[in-house]
Design an enzyme around this catalytic site. Structure first.
Site, PDB file in Angstrom:
ATOM      1  N   HIS A  89      13.226  62.252   4.544  1.00  0.00           N
ATOM      2  CA  HIS A  89      12.570  61.052   5.097  1.00  0.00           C
ATOM      3  C   HIS A  89      13.075  59.854   4.283  1.00  0.00           C
ATOM      4  O   HIS A  89      14.273  59.609   4.232  1.00  0.00           O
ATOM      5  CB  HIS A  89      11.061  61.277   5.030  1.00  0.00           C
ATOM      6  CG  HIS A  89      10.205  60.307   5.785  1.00  0.00           C
ATOM      7  ND1 HIS A  89      10.707  59.379   6.653  1.00  0.00           N
ATOM      8  CD2 HIS A  89       8.841  60.130   5.798  1.00  0.00           C
ATOM      9  CE1 HIS A  89       9.703  58.670   7.173  1.00  0.00           C
ATOM     10  NE2 HIS A  89       8.564  59.107   6.660  1.00  0.00           N
ATOM     11  N   HIS A 145      18.805  61.823  12.936  1.00  0.00           N
ATOM     12  CA  HIS A 145      17.425  61.346  13.092  1.00  0.00           C
ATOM     13  C   HIS A 145      16.732  62.217  14.126  1.00  0.00           C
ATOM     14  O   HIS A 145      17.355  62.621  15.098  1.00  0.00           O
ATOM     15  CB  HIS A 145      17.412  59.880  13.550  1.00  0.00           C
ATOM     16  CG  HIS A 145      16.114  59.206  13.296  1.00  0.00           C
ATOM     17  ND1 HIS A 145      15.050  59.339  14.156  1.00  0.00           N
ATOM     18  CD2 HIS A 145      15.698  58.424  12.273  1.00  0.00           C
ATOM     19  CE1 HIS A 145      14.035  58.659  13.662  1.00  0.00           C
ATOM     20  NE2 HIS A 145      14.395  58.099  12.521  1.00  0.00           N
ATOM     21  N   ASP A 179      18.678  54.508   6.574  1.00  0.00           N
ATOM     22  CA  ASP A 179      18.895  54.708   5.146  1.00  0.00           C
ATOM     23  C   ASP A 179      20.351  54.540   4.736  1.00  0.00           C
ATOM     24  O   ASP A 179      20.642  54.264   3.573  1.00  0.00           O
ATOM     25  CB  ASP A 179      18.422  56.107   4.729  1.00  0.00           C
ATOM     26  CG  ASP A 179      16.916  56.160   4.617  1.00  0.00           C
ATOM     27  OD1 ASP A 179      16.322  55.123   4.298  1.00  0.00           O
ATOM     28  OD2 ASP A 179      16.335  57.232   4.850  1.00  0.00           O
TER      29      ASP A 179
HETATM   30  N1  ACO Z   1      24.631  65.908   8.321  1.00  0.00           N
HETATM   31  C1  ACO Z   1      25.272  66.899   8.957  1.00  0.00           C
HETATM   32  N2  ACO Z   1      24.750  67.591   9.993  1.00  0.00           N
HETATM   33  C2  ACO Z   1      23.515  67.235  10.395  1.00  0.00           C
HETATM   34  C3  ACO Z   1      22.792  66.196   9.800  1.00  0.00           C
HETATM   35  C4  ACO Z   1      23.411  65.521   8.715  1.00  0.00           C
HETATM   36  N3  ACO Z   1      22.779  64.521   8.095  1.00  0.00           N
HETATM   37  N4  ACO Z   1      21.601  66.075  10.407  1.00  0.00           N
HETATM   38  C5  ACO Z   1      21.553  67.006  11.362  1.00  0.00           C
HETATM   39  N5  ACO Z   1      22.713  67.717  11.361  1.00  0.00           N
HETATM   40  C6  ACO Z   1      23.066  68.804  12.264  1.00  0.00           C
HETATM   41  C7  ACO Z   1      22.326  70.084  11.870  1.00  0.00           C
HETATM   42  O1  ACO Z   1      23.069  70.837  10.943  1.00  0.00           O
HETATM   43  C8  ACO Z   1      22.191  70.759  13.200  1.00  0.00           C
HETATM   44  O2  ACO Z   1      23.440  71.356  13.525  1.00  0.00           O
HETATM   45  P1  ACO Z   1      23.493  72.786  14.310  1.00  0.00           P
HETATM   46  O3  ACO Z   1      22.766  72.537  15.596  1.00  0.00           O
HETATM   47  O4  ACO Z   1      24.961  73.026  14.456  1.00  0.00           O
HETATM   48  O5  ACO Z   1      22.799  73.739  13.409  1.00  0.00           O
HETATM   49  C9  ACO Z   1      21.949  69.613  14.177  1.00  0.00           C
HETATM   50  O6  ACO Z   1      22.572  68.483  13.566  1.00  0.00           O
HETATM   51  C10 ACO Z   1      20.495  69.319  14.454  1.00  0.00           C
HETATM   52  O7  ACO Z   1      19.809  69.219  13.199  1.00  0.00           O
HETATM   53  P2  ACO Z   1      18.239  69.382  13.012  1.00  0.00           P
HETATM   54  O8  ACO Z   1      17.954  69.716  11.588  1.00  0.00           O
HETATM   55  O9  ACO Z   1      17.688  70.307  14.052  1.00  0.00           O
HETATM   56  O10 ACO Z   1      17.724  67.945  13.350  1.00  0.00           O
HETATM   57  P3  ACO Z   1      16.293  67.377  12.970  1.00  0.00           P
HETATM   58  O11 ACO Z   1      15.877  66.512  14.092  1.00  0.00           O
HETATM   59  O12 ACO Z   1      15.338  68.457  12.564  1.00  0.00           O
HETATM   60  O13 ACO Z   1      16.598  66.564  11.638  1.00  0.00           O
HETATM   61  C11 ACO Z   1      16.858  64.954  10.034  1.00  0.00           C
HETATM   62  C12 ACO Z   1      16.521  65.214  11.498  1.00  0.00           C
HETATM   63  C13 ACO Z   1      15.902  65.730   9.119  1.00  0.00           C
HETATM   64  C14 ACO Z   1      16.683  63.457   9.745  1.00  0.00           C
HETATM   65  C15 ACO Z   1      18.323  65.404   9.765  1.00  0.00           C
HETATM   66  O14 ACO Z   1      19.214  64.713  10.606  1.00  0.00           O
HETATM   67  C16 ACO Z   1      18.724  65.233   8.316  1.00  0.00           C
HETATM   68  O15 ACO Z   1      18.469  66.135   7.494  1.00  0.00           O
HETATM   69  N6  ACO Z   1      19.382  64.080   7.937  1.00  0.00           N
HETATM   70  C17 ACO Z   1      19.742  63.806   6.591  1.00  0.00           C
HETATM   71  C18 ACO Z   1      18.543  63.191   5.848  1.00  0.00           C
HETATM   72  C19 ACO Z   1      18.271  61.765   6.253  1.00  0.00           C
HETATM   73  O16 ACO Z   1      19.172  60.936   6.334  1.00  0.00           O
HETATM   74  N7  ACO Z   1      16.973  61.467   6.441  1.00  0.00           N
HETATM   75  C20 ACO Z   1      16.524  60.132   6.815  1.00  0.00           C
HETATM   76  C21 ACO Z   1      16.005  60.118   8.202  1.00  0.00           C
HETATM   77  S1  ACO Z   1      15.608  58.482   8.720  1.00  0.00           S
HETATM   78  C22 ACO Z   1      14.177  58.140   7.923  1.00  0.00           C
HETATM   79  O17 ACO Z   1      13.388  58.959   7.598  1.00  0.00           O
HETATM   80  C23 ACO Z   1      13.954  56.775   7.595  1.00  0.00           C
END
Ligand code: ACO
Length: 385
Positions: A220, A268, A322
């Protein structure tokens, strides 16, 4: 039996008339006004008024709100000493969470949840969190507390309390824009946390304290610090190999993706295109980075964005707020572990608006869990286990 929805993805759990998000089209509006318009034209004070009153203020209304806001800048008696008794090694987010909780003990009626009392508490927390963060940061640097100045805006006052001097107009404006962009964002994890807590008819301080705990997580609000750490790792890697940082970006990112690691600042739960806050911040980050001699950092970020678009863009993974806020905060001169507290300082406005909204039409949050364990298990006496 309904299916378990892990992470509550797509579940509508509350109504709000504060912020609207369209994740497919990349739209974010506060009370119907585009985030882009607000970032370009508004101030954090005006945006807070908009979120809390669901309308833009007139000149007189903004004047009255600003006066009331600034009247709340001071920390309660004894708070500075309390902050200065904490371990200097403490992390600012832990300090902020603990001190917002402690503010309840300075309130003679901490549990009052009627609309007038809840709003008063919200304004008091919003106005004092900058002093908590600045006081702790100066204390750990061995510097005395700088008292707030009521002739300064929220953004100017925070940077003044942190650095002991009034920031330039450009820096104060950059900071103010970051505050506007982070102020509210639908039912994100920390906002949901605040609404869940207040739905028990607990108190504003408890709800805000819980929200800060949620925001800290790297999935987050904690992601902005991890973005900066990543940029630092890239620079260090280049240095260790005697190369230019731009030349190691590709192997660094590809190496992490090959190990199935997440690249912080991307992806996201709601946006499947570029986060509209990131669109604005990207242009802005470039300008402030150029003004402050940090253009190489922006260029590394931009290259990471290109690689990610090529590699995972098809999955809907784009920069979130972010990603470029890290470059912006670094260019403003903020220390890494203050990035997430900055997010909290701004999101306080959104959390409080949601807390008051929840109280106005409350129903206790109490979802169900699908039990997947055994049944009819015998109770074994201790000696037989
Ligand atoms: N880098 C690389 N791959 C990613 C990323 C990333 N940052 N985020 C998602 N993916 C990929 C996952 O590996 C997954 O791939 P797959 O389907 O081949 O297994 C796919 O995208 C979907 O990912 P989920 O985890 O199901 O997506 P979810 O909606 O649960 O996650 C989240 C959202 C937690 C924000 C995720 O994108 C993440 O971990 N990002 C990095 C952390 C981040 O930047 N957080 C800030 C969010 S914005 C905020 O809170 C202000």
């Amino acid at each position: 039996m309904p299916l378990t929805v892990k992470g509550l993805e797509g579940i509508v759990a509350a109504e709000t008339n504060m912020s609207y998000i369209n994740g497919e089209k990349g739209i974010l509006e506060y009370v119907g006004i585009s985030i882009d318009d607000l970032a370009r034209n508004s101030t954090f004070e005006e945006t807070t008024y908009l979120l809390w009153n669901r309308k833009l203020p007139t000149k007189a209304e903004l004047q009255a709100f600003t006066t009331e806001f600034r009247a709340n800048y001071d920390l309660p008696a004894g708070m500075v000493e309390r902050i200065q008794s904490l371990p200097k090694t403490a992390q600012p987010m832990h300090v902020l969470r603990t001190m917002v909780s402690a503010l309840a003990m300075h309130d003679v009626d901490p549990n009052a949840n009627d609309p007038v009392s809840a709003r008063k508490k919200a304004l008091s927390v919003l106005a004092t969190t900058p002093a908590i963060i600045a006081c702790f940061d100066r204390y750990r640097r061995g510097l005395p507390f700088v008292a707030p100045r009521k002739d300064l805006t929220f953004a100017q006052n925070f940077l003044y309390m942190l650095n002991g001097q009034v920031p330039t107009e450009a820096v104060a404006r950059a900071f103010d824009i970051c505050m506007i962009l982070h102020a509210d964002h639908g039912l994100n994890n920390s906002t949901f946390t605040s609404r869940v807590i207040i739905s028990t008819l607990s108190d504003v301080y408890s709800a805000l304290t819980g929200a800060i705990g949620s925001l800290r997580g790297p999935l987050h609000g904690g992601a902005n610090e991890e973005v900066m750490e990543m940029l630092g790792e890239i620079e260090a890697l280049a240095k260790s190999q005697g190369k230019n940082a731009m030349d190691v970006v590709e192997p660094y990112i590809m190496g992490r993706l090959a190990k199935k690691e997440r690249i912080m600042g991307f992806g996201h739960r709601v946006y499947k295109t570029i986060d509209p806050r990131a669109t604005f911040l990207k242009t802005f980050a470039k300008q402030i980075a150029a003004d402050t001699g940090n253009l190489p950092l922006y260029e590394i970020s931009s290259k990471i964005e290109q690689i990610m678009a090529r590699e995972v863009g098809a999955k809907g993974i784009y920069p979130n707020v972010d990603f470029y806020s890290a470059t912006t905060y670094h260019s403003i001169g903020l220390k890494l572990d203050l990035f997430t507290p900055m997010f909290a300082m701004s999101r306080n406005a959104g959390w409080s608006g949601h807390i008051i909204e929840q109280l106005s039409d409350n129903r206790l949050f109490r979802p169900a869990a699908e039990y997947v364990g055994p049944h009819n298990s015998p109770y074994m006496a201790m000696d037989s286990r």
